[in-house]
Motif scaffolding. Sequence first.
Motif, PDB file in Angstrom:
ATOM      1  N   GLN A  45       0.850  -1.188   0.000  1.00 22.97           N
ATOM      2  CA  GLN A  45       0.000   0.000   0.000  1.00 22.97           C
ATOM      3  C   GLN A  45       0.884   1.236   0.000  1.00 22.97           C
ATOM      4  N   GLU A  46       0.655   2.121  -0.946  1.00 19.63           N
ATOM      5  CA  GLU A  46       1.446   3.341  -1.062  1.00 19.63           C
ATOM      6  C   GLU A  46       0.949   4.393  -0.074  1.00 19.63           C
ATOM      7  N   PHE A  47       1.903   5.140   0.465  1.00 21.39           N
ATOM      8  CA  PHE A  47       1.577   6.133   1.491  1.00 21.39           C
ATOM      9  C   PHE A  47       2.508   7.316   1.354  1.00 21.39           C
ATOM     10  N   ASP A  48       1.936   8.508   1.186  1.00 22.70           N
ATOM     11  CA  ASP A  48       2.721   9.735   1.111  1.00 22.70           C
ATOM     12  C   ASP A  48       2.793  10.361   2.502  1.00 22.70           C
ATOM     13  N   VAL A  49       4.017  10.533   2.983  1.00 23.50           N
ATOM     14  CA  VAL A  49       4.224  11.080   4.323  1.00 23.50           C
ATOM     15  C   VAL A  49       3.745  12.532   4.348  1.00 23.50           C
ATOM     16  N   PRO A  50       2.803  12.886   5.220  1.00 26.75           N
ATOM     17  CA  PRO A  50       2.276  14.263   5.235  1.00 26.75           C
ATOM     18  C   PRO A  50       3.311  15.261   5.729  1.00 26.75           C
ATOM     19  N   GLY A  51       3.102  16.517   5.373  1.00 25.66           N
ATOM     20  CA  GLY A  51       4.045  17.570   5.735  1.00 25.66           C
ATOM     21  C   GLY A  51       4.164  17.792   7.222  1.00 25.66           C
ATOM     22  N   HIS A  52       3.116  17.426   7.982  1.00 28.11           N
ATOM     23  CA  HIS A  52       3.142  17.674   9.424  1.00 28.11           C
ATOM     24  C   HIS A  52       3.744  16.500  10.200  1.00 28.11           C
ATOM     25  N   PHE A  53       4.376  15.569   9.494  1.00 26.85           N
ATOM     26  CA  PHE A  53       5.017  14.452  10.187  1.00 26.85           C
ATOM     27  C   PHE A  53       6.112  15.009  11.097  1.00 26.85           C
ATOM     28  N   PRO A  54       6.164  14.596  12.365  1.00 31.26           N
ATOM     29  CA  PRO A  54       7.133  15.178  13.319  1.00 31.26           C
ATOM     30  C   PRO A  54       8.573  15.091  12.827  1.00 31.26           C
ATOM     31  N   VAL A  55       9.257  16.209  12.835  1.00 31.73           N
ATOM     32  CA  VAL A  55      10.619  16.259  12.301  1.00 31.73           C
ATOM     33  C   VAL A  55      11.575  15.387  13.099  1.00 31.73           C
ATOM     34  N   GLU A  56      11.352  15.266  14.411  1.00 32.74           N
ATOM     35  CA  GLU A  56      12.258  14.462  15.229  1.00 32.74           C
ATOM     36  C   GLU A  56      12.125  12.966  14.960  1.00 32.74           C
ATOM     37  N   LEU A  57      11.021  12.562  14.295  1.00 35.53           N
ATOM     38  CA  LEU A  57      10.795  11.141  14.026  1.00 35.53           C
ATOM     39  C   LEU A  57      11.171  10.731  12.600  1.00 35.53           C
ATOM     40  N   LYS A  58      11.565  11.703  11.785  1.00 35.80           N
ATOM     41  CA  LYS A  58      11.940  11.379  10.415  1.00 35.80           C
ATOM     42  C   LYS A  58      13.203  10.526  10.338  1.00 35.80           C
ATOM     43  N   GLN A  59      13.958  10.488  11.433  1.00 37.22           N
ATOM     44  CA  GLN A  59      15.172   9.670  11.476  1.00 37.22           C
ATOM     45  C   GLN A  59      14.863   8.182  11.334  1.00 37.22           C
ATOM     46  N   TYR A  60      13.574   7.790  11.454  1.00 31.77           N
ATOM     47  CA  TYR A  60      13.193   6.385  11.329  1.00 31.77           C
ATOM     48  C   TYR A  60      12.534   6.059   9.986  1.00 31.77           C
ATOM     49  N   LEU A  61      12.367   7.071   9.134  1.00 36.03           N
ATOM     50  CA  LEU A  61      11.781   6.824   7.809  1.00 36.03           C
ATOM     51  C   LEU A  61      12.831   6.189   6.900  1.00 36.03           C
ATOM     52  N   PRO A  62      12.593   4.997   6.366  1.00 39.16           N
ATOM     53  CA  PRO A  62      13.618   4.298   5.576  1.00 39.16           C
ATOM     54  C   PRO A  62      13.575   4.646   4.091  1.00 39.16           C
ATOM     55  N   ASN A  63      13.132   5.856   3.768  1.00 38.54           N
ATOM     56  CA  ASN A  63      13.061   6.299   2.370  1.00 38.54           C
ATOM     57  C   ASN A  63      13.615   7.707   2.239  1.00 38.54           C
ATOM     58  N   ILE A  64      14.165   7.986   1.055  1.00 40.86           N
ATOM     59  CA  ILE A  64      14.702   9.310   0.754  1.00 40.86           C
ATOM     60  C   ILE A  64      14.467   9.577  -0.723  1.00 40.86           C
ATOM     61  N   VAL A  65      14.180  10.827  -1.082  1.00 38.08           N
ATOM     62  CA  VAL A  65      13.966  11.148  -2.489  1.00 38.08           C
ATOM     63  C   VAL A  65      15.303  11.369  -3.181  1.00 38.08           C
ATOM     64  N   TYR A  66      15.383  10.959  -4.432  1.00 36.65           N
ATOM     65  CA  TYR A  66      16.620  11.109  -5.191  1.00 36.65           C
ATOM     66  C   TYR A  66      16.892  12.581  -5.498  1.00 36.65           C
ATOM     67  N   SER A  67      15.852  13.325  -5.895  1.00 40.49           N
ATOM     68  CA  SER A  67      16.014  14.744  -6.226  1.00 40.49           C
ATOM     69  C   SER A  67      15.717  15.606  -5.011  1.00 40.49           C
ATOM     70  N   HIS A  68      16.664  16.444  -4.664  1.00 40.49           N
ATOM     71  CA  HIS A  68      16.537  17.270  -3.463  1.00 40.49           C
ATOM     72  C   HIS A  68      15.528  18.398  -3.638  1.00 40.49           C
ATOM     73  N   ASP A  69      15.274  18.828  -4.876  1.00 41.90           N
ATOM     74  CA  ASP A  69      14.446  20.016  -5.103  1.00 41.90           C
ATOM     75  C   ASP A  69      12.964  19.696  -5.266  1.00 41.90           C
ATOM     76  N   THR A  70      12.571  18.450  -5.072  1.00 46.40           N
ATOM     77  CA  THR A  70      11.161  18.115  -5.236  1.00 46.40           C
ATOM     78  C   THR A  70      10.340  18.672  -4.075  1.00 46.40           C
ATOM     79  N   GLU A  71       9.120  19.126  -4.374  1.00 48.72           N
ATOM     80  CA  GLU A  71       8.247  19.702  -3.356  1.00 48.72           C
ATOM     81  C   GLU A  71       7.153  18.730  -2.940  1.00 48.72           C
ATOM     82  N   SER A  72       7.063  17.596  -3.598  1.00 48.18           N
ATOM     83  CA  SER A  72       6.022  16.637  -3.261  1.00 48.18           C
ATOM     84  C   SER A  72       6.373  15.874  -1.994  1.00 48.18           C
TER      85      SER A  72
END
Length: 296
Positions: free
Chosen positions: A241-268
């Motif tokens: 199931q695909e899931f887009d991480v919302p913008g309000h996801f706590p910044v201190e918890l992003k250290q556990y997200l196992p994904n990263i975007v290839y392009s740094h300038d994307t706004e999605s």
Amino acid sequence: AAMLRELRRRWGSYKYRFVPWLALNLRRQRRTLRYVPETSQDKIIADEDVFETLLKTFKALFINDFSRQADILALLPEVKCQYLKLLTVEQKRSKVNFCNPRGQHVFTPEEVLFNTLGFAVSRDQSSLVSAGTGVFVTKGFVRKGTVVSMYPGTVYRKHEPIFFQSLGNPFIFRCIDGVLIDGNDKGLSRSVYRSCSRRDQLGPFQMSDESWLTATPQNPLAVGQYVNNCSHEKAANVCYQEFDVPGHFPVELKQYLPNIVYSHDTESHLRCVVLVTLRDIKQGEELFSNYYTVVS
């Protein structure tokens, strides 16, 4: 003979990407297809449920590793107060002094997952012959409709270069909209992920988790790339199931997200893929998924 074996191995990795092969094998592989008539029907559970599961798990991991979070909490005083309250509750529940690093009992990530969601998963030799590594429920019980793992890796948009990373790489997952996730933890794929992860780090704030590239991931859910495809003998018990991480996801918890975007300038939003159980799963069972995505 050696060359023929190598050609067969490469074909085994690539055949799922060729439309002619899929067309010839759709009928015989019906139980392994991921049918998605409409994007909205791809949701086994609501995005809100996925969000709450990740939030609950990541908060538990953060508290378990509280002694290492000082630099982050120093910049987030309000957030620090919230976690101190959670620590107090946890302290009373487990009778462990978390505020004193020397007295803190630190659980393994698998133990945190079990204490939080009631189950643990880990990698081991698959029950399928010649399948290599698989993912098993090693402890507890998983109810139908539960997020049981995540598919880690670098996220590529349609136009972004992934040719060299794809060579001999069976870990590339295709989303419904053509977004690709490279879940390979070796070679060039590994180097690209680490480079992007370190590129996006903001001071003490890590925007993603690199530990899934190792044998001891800090996020115990980040093993979904090793879930094997189902067969006629082993029916699928989980679904992507695909899931887009919302913008309000706590910044201190992003250290556990196992994904990263290839392009740094994307706004999605960051694309993640979770695996959701299709039925109740008992301790000792291996997870099996559907590899093929057929959008009609």
